[in-house]
Each structure stands twice: as C-alpha cells, then as structure tokens.
Scaffold this motif. Structure first.
Motif, PDB file in Angstrom:
ATOM      1  N   GLN A 280       0.826  -1.221   0.000  1.00 12.60           N
ATOM      2  CA  GLN A 280       0.000   0.000   0.000  1.00 12.60           C
ATOM      3  C   GLN A 280       0.861   1.272   0.000  1.00 12.60           C
ATOM      4  O   GLN A 280       0.478   2.294   0.580  1.00 12.60           O
ATOM      5  CB  GLN A 280      -0.948   0.011   1.208  1.00 12.60           C
TER       6      GLN A 280
ATOM      7  N   TYR B  30       2.183  13.884   0.908  1.00 14.05           N
ATOM      8  CA  TYR B  30       1.831  12.593   1.471  1.00 14.05           C
ATOM      9  C   TYR B  30       1.475  12.761   2.946  1.00 14.05           C
ATOM     10  O   TYR B  30       2.164  13.466   3.692  1.00 14.05           O
ATOM     11  CB  TYR B  30       2.986  11.598   1.326  1.00 14.05           C
TER      12      TYR B  30
ATOM     13  N   ASP C  12      -0.925  10.407   6.195  1.00  8.77           N
ATOM     14  CA  ASP C  12      -1.880   9.368   6.583  1.00  8.77           C
ATOM     15  C   ASP C  12      -3.191  10.056   6.949  1.00  8.77           C
ATOM     16  O   ASP C  12      -3.328  10.625   8.037  1.00  8.77           O
ATOM     17  CB  ASP C  12      -1.339   8.561   7.762  1.00  8.77           C
TER      18      ASP C  12
ATOM     19  N   THR D 220      -6.319   8.404   6.499  1.00 11.86           N
ATOM     20  CA  THR D 220      -7.336   7.414   6.856  1.00 11.86           C
ATOM     21  C   THR D 220      -7.092   6.770   8.210  1.00 11.86           C
ATOM     22  O   THR D 220      -7.963   6.062   8.725  1.00 11.86           O
ATOM     23  CB  THR D 220      -7.403   6.315   5.784  1.00 11.86           C
TER      24      THR D 220
ATOM     25  N   LYS E 215      -0.733   4.130   6.824  1.00 16.57           N
ATOM     26  CA  LYS E 215      -0.144   4.266   5.500  1.00 16.57           C
ATOM     27  C   LYS E 215      -0.448   5.657   4.949  1.00 16.57           C
ATOM     28  O   LYS E 215      -1.529   6.198   5.173  1.00 16.57           O
ATOM     29  CB  LYS E 215      -0.702   3.213   4.535  1.00 16.57           C
ATOM     30  N   ASP E 216       0.522   6.216   4.228  1.00 15.63           N
ATOM     31  CA  ASP E 216       0.320   7.537   3.642  1.00 15.63           C
ATOM     32  C   ASP E 216      -0.683   7.487   2.503  1.00 15.63           C
ATOM     33  O   ASP E 216      -0.783   6.489   1.778  1.00 15.63           O
ATOM     34  CB  ASP E 216       1.643   8.101   3.123  1.00 15.63           C
ATOM     35  N   GLU E 217      -1.425   8.590   2.364  1.00 17.49           N
ATOM     36  CA  GLU E 217      -2.225   8.826   1.174  1.00 17.49           C
ATOM     37  C   GLU E 217      -1.498   9.825   0.273  1.00 17.49           C
ATOM     38  O   GLU E 217      -0.635  10.578   0.736  1.00 17.49           O
ATOM     39  CB  GLU E 217      -3.611   9.363   1.531  1.00 17.49           C
TER      40      GLU E 217
ATOM     41  N   TYR F 128      -5.606  10.091  -3.017  1.00 18.31           N
ATOM     42  CA  TYR F 128      -5.611   8.680  -3.416  1.00 18.31           C
ATOM     43  C   TYR F 128      -5.055   7.839  -2.273  1.00 18.31           C
ATOM     44  O   TYR F 128      -4.134   8.252  -1.565  1.00 18.31           O
ATOM     45  CB  TYR F 128      -4.757   8.466  -4.665  1.00 18.31           C
ATOM     46  N   THR F 129      -5.628   6.648  -2.132  1.00 16.01           N
ATOM     47  CA  THR F 129      -5.138   5.673  -1.168  1.00 16.01           C
ATOM     48  C   THR F 129      -4.993   4.325  -1.873  1.00 16.01           C
ATOM     49  O   THR F 129      -5.537   4.127  -2.965  1.00 16.01           O
ATOM     50  CB  THR F 129      -6.103   5.537   0.028  1.00 16.01           C
TER      51      THR F 129
ATOM     52  N   TRP G 231     -11.724  11.877   6.542  1.00 15.64           N
ATOM     53  CA  TRP G 231     -12.004  10.511   6.123  1.00 15.64           C
ATOM     54  C   TRP G 231     -13.237   9.989   6.845  1.00 15.64           C
ATOM     55  O   TRP G 231     -13.384  10.132   8.051  1.00 15.64           O
ATOM     56  CB  TRP G 231     -10.808   9.634   6.427  1.00 15.64           C
TER      57      TRP G 231
END
Length: 267
Positions: free
Chosen positions: A79, A138, A140, A142, A146-148, A171-172, A218
């Motif tokens: 991811q 970048y 996180d 969410t 993990k970074d979006e 985007y994720t 989110w």
C-alpha cells in the motif's frame, strides 16, 4: 447592660453583608470581598413557532466524491503510494475520461491537453507552459498507518486564468495495492493545508470580506473524504495607510552619519 444590642447589631450587619455585598464595607471590613455587580440571567434556546410541523425531506447525499479505483495504474506493494508516479496517475484518469467537463474528473480541454503533454521522468521537460500537475504531498489521512497521496492540479495557468481554480485529489491504496481516489473537488482555492488528518481548503466566500474554510475528513462508512466542517471567517485587513501606500517606518533614533549638504527641512 448594652452588650445585647451590640451583638444584635453585629448579627444584623453580617446578615446584611451576605444579602448585599456592595454594603460589606459598611460593616467595618475594608479588606474583604466586593461585589462585581448583578449576574445576568441565563437564557436557554427558545424554540420559535413550536406549533409548526418541521420538514420531512430526507437529507442530501454527502458532498464528497464517491470512492473510485483508478484504471491503468498497476497495484503497488505494501500500500505504498510513494511508488506511484503522480503525473502518470492523473494522465491515466484523463485517458479513462477524456472529455469530462464537469464532475470530479471535469477540467478545461486546454488543461487536459497540457497534462497529457507534460514530460515524463527522464525527458528534457522543455515546453511553452509549466505542467498543471503540482508537487505531490503525502499524509496518513485514513488512520491506517499508510500515507495517502495528495495531488493538486491547476486548471488554468498564466495571468488570464479565471479565479485560479484548481482540483484537489486524494488517493489511497487498498490491501490489494489498487489505487483508489477518495477525494476530488474543484474550487477557486486560496490555500490548501494539512491539519492532522484533515485537508483544509480556504476559498472565497459569496460575502465580500469573508472566506470559507472547509475541512475534509475521512469517513469510514462512506470510504471517502467528506467535507465535515465549514467556517466563514473575515478576511484579515491589510495594515496600510488610508492612501493605499504602505506606512513608512518610524526612525529608531537620531542619525549617526555626518551630513555635508545644507539642510532644507524644517524642524
């Protein structure tokens, strides 16, 4: 024989002090508490027209764009959206919807053509205009650790661009590594900021002298970013002189240089 009247007077004075604090000084205590005045009566919210039947219209759909997988981009490992080329990502979306004028994918035709003509990594990068796809960021958003990927797209370049509209997209990557767009909005943006796990947009308000601040967050149920908080704020006043010219700084002290010409100013 007079002690009882004196004790009665002292008790009366103490009771009067409890009832009327402003008169406390009259009881001989010049260093005690003093009243701050009458306390205003607290009023709760008042329901106007309680006999009126309220509206039963169902709530509107959320204002965010529904989540959508990006076609034409291979899955990423772990991811990791850092492995994605942001330009290739936007170009893949343009190829999937080449003539979208409105909606999450909508943009002017000249902007779409400029994005498709942007040089890829390793090319010379020479051209008449800069690439509308801006530097990625970048964060996180969410909460999954993990970074979006956050991308901004200028929808108009040059001094003739109307109201500096831009598209902000997020985007994720899902557990399978597929890229999923969870935010897409197009507005006349003043600034874009990251605050914790929120994307905050400042845009012009319909009221002169004010701006609208919107926080996108989110939503785990919708699996997308939604505008969760909005605030209208007054535009800061630019501290200038009435003539519109900047104020001249005041001298810090007498000059230390040695003058050689004749003075012409008046004291």
């Amino acid at each position: 024989m007079n002690s009882f009247p004196l004790r009665a007077a002292a008790v009366a004075c103490a009771l009067g002090a409890l009832a009327l604090l402003p008169l406390l000084a009259g009881c001989g205590d010049t260093g005690g508490l003093s009243a701050a005045g009458a306390t205003p009566t607290a009023h709760g919210p008042v329901h106007l027209w309680p006999e009126r039947k309220g509206a039963s219209v169902p709530p509107a759909d959320p204002g965010g764009a529904p989540p959508e997988y990006v076609k034409g981009i291979p899955p990423v490992k772990d991811q990791d959206v850092h492995a994605v080329d942001p330009l290739a990502l936007v170009q893949a979306e343009l190829r999937a919807r080449p003539y979208a004028d409105v909606g999450p994918d909508g943009m002017p035709r000249q902007t779409a053509a400029a994005i498709l003509a942007c040089p890829q990594d390793g090319e010379d990068g020479q051209g008449d205009t800069e690439c509308p796809v801006l530097k990625p960021y970048y964060r996180d958003l969410t909460g999954n650790g993990k970074d979006e990927l956050i991308i901004g797209i200028e929808l108009g370049t040059g001094p003739d661009a109307p109201e500096r509209e831009m598209s902000v997209r997020v985007y994720t990557a899902d557990p399978d590594g597929r890229l999923n767009r969870i935010m897409a909005t197009t507005q006349s943006v003043i600034t874009v900021e990251l605050a914790g796990r929120d994307v905050v947009l400042r845009v012009p308000s319909g009221n002169n002298g004010y701006e609208l601040i919107t926080a996108w967050s989110w939503d785990e149920k919708q699996l997308t970013m939604l505008p969760t908080r909005e605030q209208i704020v007054r535009v800061p006043v630019n501290p200038q002189a009435p003539s519109g010219k900047p104020r001249s700084p005041r001298p810090a002290g007498p000059g230390s240089g040695a003058g050689t010409g004749p003075g012409t100013g008046s004291p």
